[in-house]
Design a protein around this motif. Structure first.
Motif, PDB file in Angstrom:
ATOM      1  N   LEU A  31       0.835  -1.208   0.000  1.00  0.00           N
ATOM      2  CA  LEU A  31       0.000   0.000   0.000  1.00  0.00           C
ATOM      3  C   LEU A  31       0.868   1.255   0.000  1.00  0.00           C
ATOM      4  CD1 LEU A  31      -2.711   1.442   0.243  1.00  0.00           C
ATOM      5  CD2 LEU A  31      -2.537   1.230   2.689  1.00  0.00           C
ATOM      6  N   GLU A  35       0.903   4.296  -2.679  1.00  0.00           N
ATOM      7  CA  GLU A  35       0.764   5.722  -2.346  1.00  0.00           C
ATOM      8  C   GLU A  35       1.882   6.541  -2.998  1.00  0.00           C
ATOM      9  OE1 GLU A  35      -1.750   6.894  -1.063  1.00  0.00           O
ATOM     10  OE2 GLU A  35      -2.683   5.131  -0.217  1.00  0.00           O
ATOM     11  N   ALA A  75      -7.190   3.751  -0.182  1.00  0.00           N
ATOM     12  CA  ALA A  75      -6.530   3.341   1.061  1.00  0.00           C
ATOM     13  C   ALA A  75      -7.548   2.762   2.036  1.00  0.00           C
ATOM     14  CB  ALA A  75      -5.808   4.527   1.684  1.00  0.00           C
TER      15      ALA A  75
ATOM     16  N   ILE B  68      -4.559   9.413   5.517  1.00  0.00           N
ATOM     17  CA  ILE B  68      -4.124   8.117   4.989  1.00  0.00           C
ATOM     18  C   ILE B  68      -3.016   7.535   5.842  1.00  0.00           C
ATOM     19  CG2 ILE B  68      -3.019   7.038   3.000  1.00  0.00           C
ATOM     20  CD1 ILE B  68      -4.578   8.876   1.220  1.00  0.00           C
ATOM     21  N   ILE B  72      -2.876   4.037   7.744  1.00  0.00           N
ATOM     22  CA  ILE B  72      -1.830   3.030   7.545  1.00  0.00           C
ATOM     23  C   ILE B  72      -1.277   2.589   8.894  1.00  0.00           C
ATOM     24  CG2 ILE B  72       0.528   2.726   6.713  1.00  0.00           C
ATOM     25  CD1 ILE B  72      -0.190   4.270   4.260  1.00  0.00           C
TER      26      ILE B  72
END
Lengths: 102, 172
Positions: A31, A35, A75, B68, B72
């Motif tokens: 991920l 990004e 996300a 974000i 995460i």
């Protein structure tokens, strides 16, 4: 500062993102690579908007904002899927999630 | 010739972005990678400031660093026990991935260096007015109204879907 400065930075970010996606064996690290790739795209949009269009035209920046929104949605879904996978398999290594493998 | 700090700050941001991105893709500890990603995102926000995209820079900081990245980190904490903090990397994959990534970088750099339309476009340093008002006009009263509505619905659908996927399954 020329357009090419920004393009080179963006190309390096993109390549690092691809490298992360290819080599890392942890879904969250993948991920992070994605990004990086999305950031390089948005940087390209903003740079082209600044250098290739008349200064009062900022459509490229609006597209970059849409890109950020898409990254946020992506996300959220990605992490939801990771949580579901963790609950099912007890691990988030992509190699171990192979139920659909023929 | 007038001495300016601007190029130094630009190269500082560029170096910060690239170096921390390098750390993100190489470091073994996933928490370190996440915090390094934060530096990368801040660096990109700084580059947006240099492109006179002030609203975009603020959005980058708020959505990426504030949203974000926290997401995460939550993901890391909920899925990685003590053992999973270290990222597993296969050696063969490392070599192959490195070759592919390097080839891709060479390709991109060649294209960037050889496209005639992209040459000699320098930043003339003119200060533009703040972009927030014009972006609002473009989104709510201009050509981007339909994409804006579509992306709003997409975001709503994605968030509802995320909530649905990640909740515990109720068995009856």
């Amino acid at each position: 500062m020329t357009l090419q400065h920004y393009l080179v930075i963006s190309a390096i970010l993109f390549t690092l993102g691809i490298f992360a996606v290819l080599t890392r064996r942890n879904a969250i690290s993948i991920l992070m690579g994605i990004e990086l790739i999305l950031n390089s795209c948005n940087l390209n949009f903003a740079a082209f908007s600044r250098f290739m269009t008349p200064p009062e035209d900022i459509s490229g920046q609006v597209i970059a904002i849409f890109g950020i929104v898409l990254a946020a949605a992506e996300a959220a879904v990605f992490l939801a899927i990771i949580l579901a996978i963790y609950r099912e398999f007890g691990s988030i290594r992509p190699n171990e999630v192979d139920t659909l493998k023929g | 010739m007038e001495f300016t700090l601007k190029p130094f700050i630009f190269y500082g941001f560029a170096l910060m972005t690239i170096a921390s991105a390098l750390v993100v893709v190489t470091v073994r500890n996933i928490v370190h990678a996440a915090f390094s990603l934060m530096v990368t995102l801040f660096g990109v926000a700084g580059l947006y400031v240099f492109l006179q995209a002030d609203f975009l820079a603020a959005t980058q900081v708020i959505v990426y660093v504030g949203g974000i990245l926290v997401l995460i980190l939550f993901g890391v904490m909920m899925t990685s026990g003590r053992l999973e903090m270290r990222i597993h990397i296969e050696r063969g994959q490392l070599l192959l991935g490195g070759v592919v990534a390097l080839a891709l970088l060479m390709l991109l750099l060649t294209v960037i260096a050889n496209t005639p339309a992209w040459k000699n476009l320098t930043d003339d340093g003119t200060e533009l007015p703040p972009t927030t008002e014009r972006i609002g006009e473009l989104i709510l009263n201009g050509p981007f109204l339909l994409p804006f509505e579509v992306v709003s619905v997409l975001l709503l659908v994605a968030l509802i879907g995320a909530a649905l996927i990640s909740r515990k399954e109720v068995r009856d």
